[in-house]
Design a protein around this motif. Sequence first.
Motif, PDB file in Angstrom:
ATOM      1  N   LEU A  17     -71.612 -41.638 -12.741  1.00 17.08           N
ATOM      2  CA  LEU A  17     -70.139 -40.798 -13.299  1.00 17.08           C
ATOM      3  C   LEU A  17     -70.046 -41.566 -14.744  1.00 17.08           C
ATOM      4  N   TYR A  21     -69.539 -39.343 -17.796  1.00 19.33           N
ATOM      5  CA  TYR A  21     -68.288 -39.239 -18.881  1.00 19.33           C
ATOM      6  C   TYR A  21     -69.068 -39.430 -20.479  1.00 19.33           C
ATOM      7  N   ASN A  24     -69.909 -35.943 -21.742  1.00 21.07           N
ATOM      8  CA  ASN A  24     -68.726 -35.225 -22.110  1.00 21.07           C
ATOM      9  C   ASN A  24     -67.627 -35.818 -23.366  1.00 21.07           C
ATOM     10  N   LYS A  29     -62.376 -34.886 -28.218  1.00 21.72           N
ATOM     11  CA  LYS A  29     -60.814 -34.171 -28.287  1.00 21.72           C
ATOM     12  C   LYS A  29     -60.843 -32.830 -28.727  1.00 21.72           C
ATOM     13  N   TYR A 206     -51.197 -46.950 -16.672  1.00 19.59           N
ATOM     14  CA  TYR A 206     -51.554 -45.627 -17.148  1.00 19.59           C
ATOM     15  C   TYR A 206     -52.304 -44.873 -16.377  1.00 19.59           C
ATOM     16  N   ASN A 207     -52.919 -45.795 -15.563  1.00 19.36           N
ATOM     17  CA  ASN A 207     -53.758 -44.873 -14.395  1.00 19.36           C
ATOM     18  C   ASN A 207     -52.849 -44.066 -13.406  1.00 19.36           C
ATOM     19  N   LEU A 210     -50.991 -41.082 -15.144  1.00 22.76           N
ATOM     20  CA  LEU A 210     -51.789 -39.935 -15.640  1.00 22.76           C
ATOM     21  C   LEU A 210     -51.649 -38.942 -14.792  1.00 22.76           C
TER      22      LEU A 210
ATOM     23  N   ARG B  14     -57.410 -31.447  -8.534  1.00 24.88           N
ATOM     24  CA  ARG B  14     -58.657 -31.691  -8.952  1.00 24.88           C
ATOM     25  C   ARG B  14     -59.391 -30.251  -8.660  1.00 24.88           C
ATOM     26  N   PHE B 111     -57.223 -31.375 -13.350  1.00 24.80           N
ATOM     27  CA  PHE B 111     -58.674 -32.096 -13.833  1.00 24.80           C
ATOM     28  C   PHE B 111     -59.771 -31.192 -13.221  1.00 24.80           C
ATOM     29  N   LYS B 138     -57.643 -32.058 -18.273  1.00 25.86           N
ATOM     30  CA  LYS B 138     -58.883 -32.820 -18.511  1.00 25.86           C
ATOM     31  C   LYS B 138     -60.131 -32.046 -18.065  1.00 25.86           C
ATOM     32  N   ILE B 140     -64.628 -32.187 -17.503  1.00 31.61           N
ATOM     33  CA  ILE B 140     -66.165 -32.322 -17.895  1.00 31.61           C
ATOM     34  C   ILE B 140     -66.978 -31.160 -17.482  1.00 31.61           C
ATOM     35  N   LEU B 330     -67.005 -34.509  -7.938  1.00 31.22           N
ATOM     36  CA  LEU B 330     -66.944 -35.210  -9.253  1.00 31.22           C
ATOM     37  C   LEU B 330     -65.617 -35.525  -9.775  1.00 31.22           C
ATOM     38  N   ASP B 333     -64.195 -38.175  -7.993  1.00 36.57           N
ATOM     39  CA  ASP B 333     -64.659 -39.293  -8.115  1.00 36.57           C
ATOM     40  C   ASP B 333     -64.612 -39.904  -9.321  1.00 36.57           C
ATOM     41  N   MET B 334     -64.463 -39.180 -10.587  1.00 36.98           N
ATOM     42  CA  MET B 334     -64.480 -39.684 -11.506  1.00 36.98           C
ATOM     43  C   MET B 334     -63.230 -40.666 -11.971  1.00 36.98           C
ATOM     44  N   PRO B 335     -63.686 -41.860 -12.461  1.00 31.03           N
ATOM     45  CA  PRO B 335     -62.452 -43.011 -12.844  1.00 31.03           C
ATOM     46  C   PRO B 335     -61.428 -42.582 -13.853  1.00 31.03           C
ATOM     47  N   TYR B 336     -60.355 -42.847 -13.807  1.00 35.09           N
ATOM     48  CA  TYR B 336     -59.405 -42.559 -14.971  1.00 35.09           C
ATOM     49  C   TYR B 336     -60.081 -43.043 -16.166  1.00 35.09           C
ATOM     50  N   GLU B 337     -60.407 -44.267 -16.249  1.00 34.17           N
ATOM     51  CA  GLU B 337     -60.641 -44.673 -17.684  1.00 34.17           C
ATOM     52  C   GLU B 337     -61.607 -43.494 -18.535  1.00 34.17           C
ATOM     53  N   TYR B 338     -62.285 -42.818 -17.464  1.00 34.00           N
ATOM     54  CA  TYR B 338     -63.179 -41.892 -18.217  1.00 34.00           C
ATOM     55  C   TYR B 338     -62.604 -40.719 -18.646  1.00 34.00           C
ATOM     56  N   TRP B 339     -61.658 -40.318 -17.658  1.00 39.50           N
ATOM     57  CA  TRP B 339     -60.897 -38.987 -17.790  1.00 39.50           C
ATOM     58  C   TRP B 339     -60.026 -39.062 -19.238  1.00 39.50           C
ATOM     59  N   MET B 340     -59.574 -40.380 -19.385  1.00 34.90           N
ATOM     60  CA  MET B 340     -58.705 -40.704 -20.484  1.00 34.90           C
ATOM     61  C   MET B 340     -59.180 -40.233 -21.716  1.00 34.90           C
ATOM     62  N   ASP B 341     -60.467 -40.547 -22.279  1.00 37.59           N
ATOM     63  CA  ASP B 341     -60.863 -40.074 -23.346  1.00 37.59           C
ATOM     64  C   ASP B 341     -61.628 -38.604 -23.427  1.00 37.59           C
ATOM     65  N   MET B 342     -61.379 -38.062 -22.634  1.00 37.50           N
ATOM     66  CA  MET B 342     -62.065 -36.544 -22.561  1.00 37.50           C
ATOM     67  C   MET B 342     -61.227 -35.724 -22.952  1.00 37.50           C
TER      68      MET B 342
END
Lengths: 408, 342
Positions: A17, A21, A24, A29, A206-207, A210, B14, B111, B138, B140, B330, B333-342
């Motif tokens: 994962l 990330y 991607n 942005k 945040y989580n 979101l 998702r 997402f 978001k 990927i 996917l 499962d993708m953690p939020y921290e990762y979505w965050m800056d995509m």
Amino acid sequence: MSSYKKAHQRASKATILYGVYRDNSGSGKLPRPEQQPRSRARRGISIGVLAVLLLLTGFLVHTVFRDADNFVSSVEIQKARYVAGDRNKGLPPLITEANAGVVPIKEGNLTGFLSPRSGFFSGKGPVLPPADKMAGKSETVAGPVFGAGDYQALFDQPGVAIADLFGLGVRTIVIDAGHGGEDPGAIGTNGLMEKDITLKIARLLYNRLLDEEGINVIMTRDSDVTLSLKHRVEYAREHDADLLVSIHLNTIPNSPLTIVETYYFGPPADDQSMKVAKKENYHSGYAVTEFNELINELGDALKQQESRKLASHIQKNVYNTLSRQNSNIVNAGVKTAPFVILLGAETPAVLAEVTCISNTGEEARLAKPAYRDKIAGALERGILSYLNQLRQQDRQRPEQGSNIYAES
Amino acid sequence: MPKVKVSQQDKALRIGIDLGTSRSAIAASNGKRKWVQSLVGWPKDFVARKMLGDRVLFGDEVKEHRLSLDVVRPLAHGVIKSGTEKDEESVAELIGHLISLVEPRPRQKIFAAVGVPAEALKVNKRAIREAIADYAEKLIVVSEPFAVAYGMGALDNAMIIDMGAGTTDFCIMHGTMPSVDDQRSLTTAGDYIDEQLLGLLTERYPDADFNMNIIRSFKEEHGFVGDSLTQLEVEARVEGRPVVHDITSEMRRACESILPAIAETAMDMIARFDPEYQDQVRNNIILAGGCSQIAGIDTYLMEALSEMGPCNISIVDNPLYAGAQGGLALAKDMPYEYWMDM
Ligand SMILES: Nc1ncnc2c1ncn2[C@@H]1O[C@H](COP(=O)(O)OP(=O)(O)OP(=O)(O)O)[C@@H](O)[C@H]1O
Ligand SMILES: [Mg+2]
Ligand SMILES: [Zn+2]
């Protein structure tokens, strides 16, 4: 599957994962060609509408209130408070908690209740309770809503919310994790630092947000960096923020007391609030002149009223949640104080001192992820219930503008 | 004041999307899944617009009205033809259409994890990202075989062979994100089989008029490699009259035509690893894509690869949705921290 194999799978899933990330995030942005300008345009129009509303209401308030003798009692029932502060002279007058609630209403500075739907004009009482009543009864609302001009009346009634004026588009919420980097904030007896905990709570919040529909959520910081308040404020402005929630932990030196309190911008209600503000304004990065300019720009009663509502929703939820964990926790309520971060933000903004890191029991609890998540959950509920209430209001009055015309 | 309930259905949708040369599929966290043929039709002219309305058509509808339409197969040959605006626009339209099929609620955030042919990923990832940016909050983008592997939990010691229409994509999984060397692509897949079959049949029956669509659906129903149990016969017109033709051996030869290259590539990719690891990968080969349904294909490949040592090949349960389902896994499962800056 053997437990070894399971653990191995989990580990490689995480690795993969992370790889996805990395793969991607490089292309990073995306410019969204249409969306930005669209929302700007909407905002532009809304501000136009706002201006018209202001003019119109100013006029209405004058004409109607001149001969409405019994109006004052209606004002008192609503506990709408207004101080004739001179916006051009820097800080508004200091008001103590004791006299805050009984500001005399002067002619020409009328604060009133003008509800297009509920029928002030038809003699019936308001349909909707005032904001602080709606949010629950546990909090004390201290400090005035100050602004200038007769349009104060418009904003003091709950019918006109930001939702009406800015449409129901996506809202951008800025989460500000207090302190960071060289500025550790408060430090607990056992060394826990405010900056670390606020960041962790901010991330959890945040989580949670979101995923929420109609909400765009950003953080002022997502790592242990030093950020001036000025920087944070500008960040919120740049991102056209609609709400700002700054997360902090309180300290009460030499006292086992644990309090929860939520602030919005205003003159300090008491010494304690002033102290808190001083502490949080440290590292502001603003020159005195800039600071004064910000204050001059204030006079935004709408922002103030919405900030107060947001603060009371948050206060109620955080207090309720934490009091279940620690029955000694004290509800210090919603307060005002001159926090730079709240002033500079163009939007409804609150600063939540979610608990006291100076209490060793709380310090120990704050070190636990589950407790931090409870706090994040409470903040989330506070924000959502505030937004929900905006939405409900919006639904109740689909055509704000035409109602004013129709009933006047 | 009503309690605010943060229910699951308030949450973002998702989705996993499999953008294929011939078919595209979507699976969503609301439980819906759909597929369409990757065909986008733009009304040709005023008359067409009058008749069909000023809208873009997809899938079967395109076939139905193809005479009035400019038909775009936006991912032909596994890539978005670079520089052609119509293709990029068509991909965007197709994605929008797919998303509408799983019915997100108004304003619901999306997402998305999108699997694309490995080649497309290399050539124009940007175009794909832009195509979906209008629809998803978001996003990927991953290679299609990787999405399949992820969905099957085949994260380590495994090889995916995705045999689609335009390309056959390979991907070796070894516990990390597959590198360029772990992925390969051949342009021999289902379309190639169709062409071979048409070629062989016209050679044997020069007078018969074989139609490509019939050939393809016949392959999908009766395609096989190795020994056949029954005789395959198909009707085609000769001088206007329907005549039955035996196509058993042509079908076998056409279907087998893609396999030597596939076996070769697989062995080549596996050989890059050290022997112990090779054994593990060889025992965990997964076939995906529409062509994995050709009867006997697993046995054929198992025999071909056994010259390296014993091996084991399985076929995904649902080739139509394996990619989309993997993308959905996917996205979930993708953690939020990762979505965050995509
Ligand atoms: N049951 C079947 N037996 C044999 N072949 C089939 C079967 N079903 C579909 N196919 C063939 O599989 C191919 C389509 O597979 P798939 O849907 O995986 O391709 P795609 O994802 O659109 O293409 P690509 O992955 O190359 O972009 C077509 O050539 C189709 O004729
Ligand atoms: Mg495919
Ligand atoms: Zn602080």
